[in-house]
Enzyme design. Structure first.
Site, PDB file in Angstrom:
ATOM      1  N   SER A  41       0.820  -1.209   0.000  1.00 22.98           N
ATOM      2  CA  SER A  41       0.000   0.000   0.000  1.00 22.98           C
ATOM      3  C   SER A  41       0.852   1.257   0.000  1.00 22.98           C
ATOM      4  O   SER A  41       1.947   1.287   0.556  1.00 22.98           O
ATOM      5  CB  SER A  41      -0.910   0.023   1.236  1.00 22.98           C
ATOM      6  OG  SER A  41      -1.650   1.230   1.242  1.00 22.98           O
TER       7      SER A  41
ATOM      8  N   LYS B 239      -4.409  -6.775   3.590  1.00 21.92           N
ATOM      9  CA  LYS B 239      -4.432  -5.645   2.648  1.00 21.92           C
ATOM     10  C   LYS B 239      -5.867  -5.335   2.217  1.00 21.92           C
ATOM     11  O   LYS B 239      -6.239  -4.165   2.067  1.00 21.92           O
ATOM     12  CB  LYS B 239      -3.559  -5.957   1.422  1.00 21.92           C
ATOM     13  CG  LYS B 239      -3.640  -4.901   0.309  1.00 21.92           C
ATOM     14  CD  LYS B 239      -3.161  -3.542   0.782  1.00 21.92           C
ATOM     15  CE  LYS B 239      -2.934  -2.475  -0.256  1.00 21.92           C
ATOM     16  NZ  LYS B 239      -3.955  -2.153  -1.193  1.00 21.92           N
TER      17      LYS B 239
ATOM     18  N   HIS C 127      -7.379  -3.422   4.915  1.00 19.26           N
ATOM     19  CA  HIS C 127      -6.828  -2.058   4.815  1.00 19.26           C
ATOM     20  C   HIS C 127      -7.639  -1.248   3.803  1.00 19.26           C
ATOM     21  O   HIS C 127      -8.026  -0.111   4.050  1.00 19.26           O
ATOM     22  CB  HIS C 127      -5.349  -2.121   4.405  1.00 19.26           C
ATOM     23  CG  HIS C 127      -4.795  -0.819   3.912  1.00 19.26           C
ATOM     24  ND1 HIS C 127      -5.073  -0.323   2.642  1.00 19.26           N
ATOM     25  CD2 HIS C 127      -4.019   0.120   4.505  1.00 19.26           C
ATOM     26  CE1 HIS C 127      -4.492   0.846   2.482  1.00 19.26           C
ATOM     27  NE2 HIS C 127      -3.840   1.142   3.614  1.00 19.26           N
ATOM     28  N   ASN C 128      -7.889  -1.851   2.653  1.00 21.64           N
ATOM     29  CA  ASN C 128      -8.613  -1.130   1.605  1.00 21.64           C
ATOM     30  C   ASN C 128     -10.055  -0.851   2.012  1.00 21.64           C
ATOM     31  O   ASN C 128     -10.593   0.218   1.724  1.00 21.64           O
ATOM     32  CB  ASN C 128      -8.579  -1.912   0.292  1.00 21.64           C
ATOM     33  CG  ASN C 128      -7.265  -1.733  -0.438  1.00 21.64           C
ATOM     34  OD1 ASN C 128      -6.239  -1.481   0.200  1.00 21.64           O
ATOM     35  ND2 ASN C 128      -7.268  -1.864  -1.734  1.00 21.64           N
TER      36      ASN C 128
ATOM     37  N   GLU D 146      -9.932   1.931   4.207  1.00 18.25           N
ATOM     38  CA  GLU D 146      -9.650   3.118   3.359  1.00 18.25           C
ATOM     39  C   GLU D 146     -10.961   3.655   2.755  1.00 18.25           C
ATOM     40  O   GLU D 146     -11.208   4.864   2.759  1.00 18.25           O
ATOM     41  CB  GLU D 146      -8.669   2.676   2.266  1.00 18.25           C
ATOM     42  CG  GLU D 146      -8.404   3.657   1.151  1.00 18.25           C
ATOM     43  CD  GLU D 146      -7.530   3.013   0.057  1.00 18.25           C
ATOM     44  OE1 GLU D 146      -6.467   2.448   0.369  1.00 18.25           O
ATOM     45  OE2 GLU D 146      -7.927   3.076  -1.130  1.00 18.25           O
TER      46      GLU D 146
HETATM   47  C1  6PG Z   1      -3.272   1.375  -1.549  1.00 19.15           C
HETATM   48  C2  6PG Z   1      -4.560   1.560  -2.294  1.00 19.15           C
HETATM   49  C3  6PG Z   1      -4.461   0.950  -3.639  1.00 19.15           C
HETATM   50  C4  6PG Z   1      -5.499   1.467  -4.611  1.00 19.15           C
HETATM   51  C5  6PG Z   1      -6.863   1.000  -4.303  1.00 19.15           C
HETATM   52  C6  6PG Z   1      -7.894   1.895  -4.906  1.00 19.15           C
HETATM   53  O1  6PG Z   1      -3.342   0.785  -0.490  1.00 19.15           O
HETATM   54  O2  6PG Z   1      -2.244   1.827  -2.029  1.00 19.15           O
HETATM   55  O3  6PG Z   1      -5.609   0.977  -1.599  1.00 19.15           O
HETATM   56  O4  6PG Z   1      -4.450  -0.429  -3.474  1.00 19.15           O
HETATM   57  O5  6PG Z   1      -5.463   2.838  -4.672  1.00 19.15           O
HETATM   58  O6  6PG Z   1      -6.972  -0.289  -4.850  1.00 19.15           O
HETATM   59  O7  6PG Z   1      -9.030   1.190  -4.950  1.00 19.15           O
HETATM   60  P1  6PG Z   1     -10.353   1.696  -5.607  1.00 19.15           P
HETATM   61  O8  6PG Z   1     -10.071   1.926  -7.062  1.00 19.15           O
HETATM   62  O9  6PG Z   1     -11.254   0.548  -5.396  1.00 19.15           O
HETATM   63  O10 6PG Z   1     -10.722   2.954  -4.911  1.00 19.15           O
END
Ligand code: 6PG
Length: 486
Positions: A131, A185, A188-189, A192
């Site tokens: 990430s 991960k 984490h997303n 996010e």
């Molecule tokens: C990270 C982000 C990366 C990416 C996401 C965006 O941890 O660096 O999460 O993995 O920016 O996959 O996901 P979306 O396109 O679903 O918003």
């Protein structure tokens, strides 16, 4: 091609791949690179890789041949079938003990399957969540590797060296076997998604109620970033409000179409939460908010049909209101993390991953998208009690609710009164209020289930495990109450 053997190789020179290679090289590792489209490799070799300890290869045979033993081949291609395709091509070229690393956003069950298949072939497989976007990949991401202990021993020293460092500690630790790294991960997303939506809802409430200018928004977020909300996402939000559109001179954010994209990790997270019967309402609200946002045409049409609410002009204390919204954001964020960690705990037990929450909070403190000051508090909470039942119950966080819940409720009321959709704020508060309630209206629900389906119920005044059924209408021949014992 030189005879020198590289410490590691990377396949897939898109943005993340290129920057990871440069990061590795800058930390003293020699790196081989391969990309399916040779022109991409050539451009990299003649550009950013020029003069660096990077070996460009034109075929996978050359790529594998250029790696020191045990070979470490990291794949940075699109998740799904492309990963399997690269693995299929690599396998015949590798030898026992070699390691394939997948650094993409792969589905953890794919990682489990690949690890199992490759183990049978004597190969080791590491599914590593990475990430931090482009900047993180180059200067220090957060890395969440899963796989066997021995594979970790080989790749760990490289990953810990290229990861972000917070208080002297690299943001990379071994997460657990097979799919553990990609699962962490994914969570984490999901988190996010929740964080981003909560910030957007704070913006929506403020905009509708007190309509700050872009400059004021910048100041509000800058102020929040100095306190407990200090985080990468608040920081970039603060910066977004300073960006002016070159063509019109207007704040760029005001010109961006309100249709959110999503690649899929948020939906995976929510889907898995449902499978494990874990409440992930904040992230779910965030995913659904993106879906609703993408229905722009339908929303525009509905906005002309469905009644709106009369918006009362704001008449309160502006600063107090801003503080309320900040409190709502912080409290909702804590709930979202509590839910995400609950899912991690549940899945961790289900898969026997033996996840360490102190480690996870530690490596999320830097490099990744959700990096935030308050992850230190989460780390401390799990260090003090590794078996913490729910993050909200850690004394530090309980105290935050004591201080913030009045503002949290006021901010949500203000949004509801004005017809501002705040699904993630309300989902978070709903979870908080449900979780802290000794009694919920599920007594009535159980009565309904028993009424139409004879599904039985337990009673407050009888021992647990004793089930009752009532003939609610007094008709149909059954006697008034029948007792079933489990
Ligand atoms: C990270 C982000 C990366 C990416 C996401 C965006 O941890 O660096 O999460 O993995 O920016 O996959 O996901 P979306 O396109 O679903 O918003």
């Amino acid at each position: 091609m030189s005879n020198k053997q590289s410490d590691i190789g990377l396949i897939g020179l898109a943005v993340m791949g290129e920057n990871l290679v440069l990061n590795m090289e800058s930390k003293g590792f020699s790196v081989s690179v391969y990309n399916r489209t040779a022109a991409v490799t050539e451009k990299f070799a003649d550009g950013r890789a020029k003069g660096k300890n990077i070996i460009s290869t034109k075929t996978l045979e050359d790529f594998v041949g250029s790696l020191a033993h045990p070979r470490k081949a990291m794949i940075m291609v699109k998740a799904g079938a492309p990963v399997d395709a690269v693995i299929d091509q690599l396998v015949p070229l590798l030898e026992q003990g070699d390691i394939i690393i997948d650094g993409g956003n792969s589905l953890w069950t794919d990682t489990q399957r690949r690890e199992k298949d490759l183990k049978k072939k004597g190969l080791r497989y590491v599914g590593a969540g990475v990430s931090g976007g482009e900047e993180g990949a180059l200067n220090g991401p957060s890395i969440m590797p899963g796989g066997s202990e021995e594979a970790w021993k080989s790749v760990g020293p490289i990953f810990r060296k290229i990861a972000a460092i917070v208080e002297g500690e690299p943001c990379c630790r071994h997460m657990g076997p097979d799919g553990a790294g990609h699962y962490v991960k994914m969570i984490h997303n999901g988190i996010e998604y929740g964080d981003m939506q909560l910030i957007c809802e704070a913006y929506a409430i403020l905009k509708t109620a007190i309509n700050p200018s872009a400059e004021e928004f910048h100041q509000i977020f800058a102020e929040w970033n100095k306190g407990e909300l200090n985080s990468y996402l608040i920081d970039i939000t603060e910066q977004i409000f300073t960006k002016q559109d070159e063509e019109t001179g207007k704040p760029l954010v005001d010109l961006i179409l309100d249709k959110a994209g999503q690649k899929g990790t948020g939906k995976w997270t929510v889907g898995n939460a449902v499978e494990h019967a874990v409440v992930l309402s904040t992230v779910n609200a965030a995913v659904e908010a993106r879906i609703l946002s993408s229905m722009k045409d339908k929303r525009v049409a509905a906005s002309k049909i469905l009644p709106t609410v009369e918006v009362k002009p704001f008449a309160g204390d502006r600063q107090q209101f801003i503080n309320d919204v900040r409190d709502a954001l912080y409290a909702s964020k804590i709930v979202s993390y509590a839910q995400g960690l609950d899912l991690l705990a549940t899945a961790g037990k289900f898969y026997n991953w033996n996840l360490n929450f102190g480690d996870i909070a530690t490596i999320w403190r830097g490099g990744c998208i959700i990096r935030a000051a308050f992850l230190n508090r989460i780390k401390e909470a799990y260090e003090a009690n590794p078996n913490l039942e729910n993050l909200m119950l850690a004394p530090f966080f309980t105290e935050v609710f004591v201080k913030s819940q009045a503002g949290w409720r006021r901010a949500i009321c203000a949004a509801v009164e004005r017809g501002v959709a705040v699904p993630a704020f309300t989902a978070s508060l709903g979870y908080y209020d449900s979780y802290r309630s000794a009694c919920l209206p599920a007594n009535l629900l159980q009565a309904q289930r028993d009424f139409f389906g004879a599904h039985t119920y337990e009673r407050l005044d009888k021992p647990a495990g004793e089930f009752f059924h009532t003939n609610w209408t007094g008709q149909g021949g059954a006697t008034a109450s029948t007792t079933y014992t489990a």
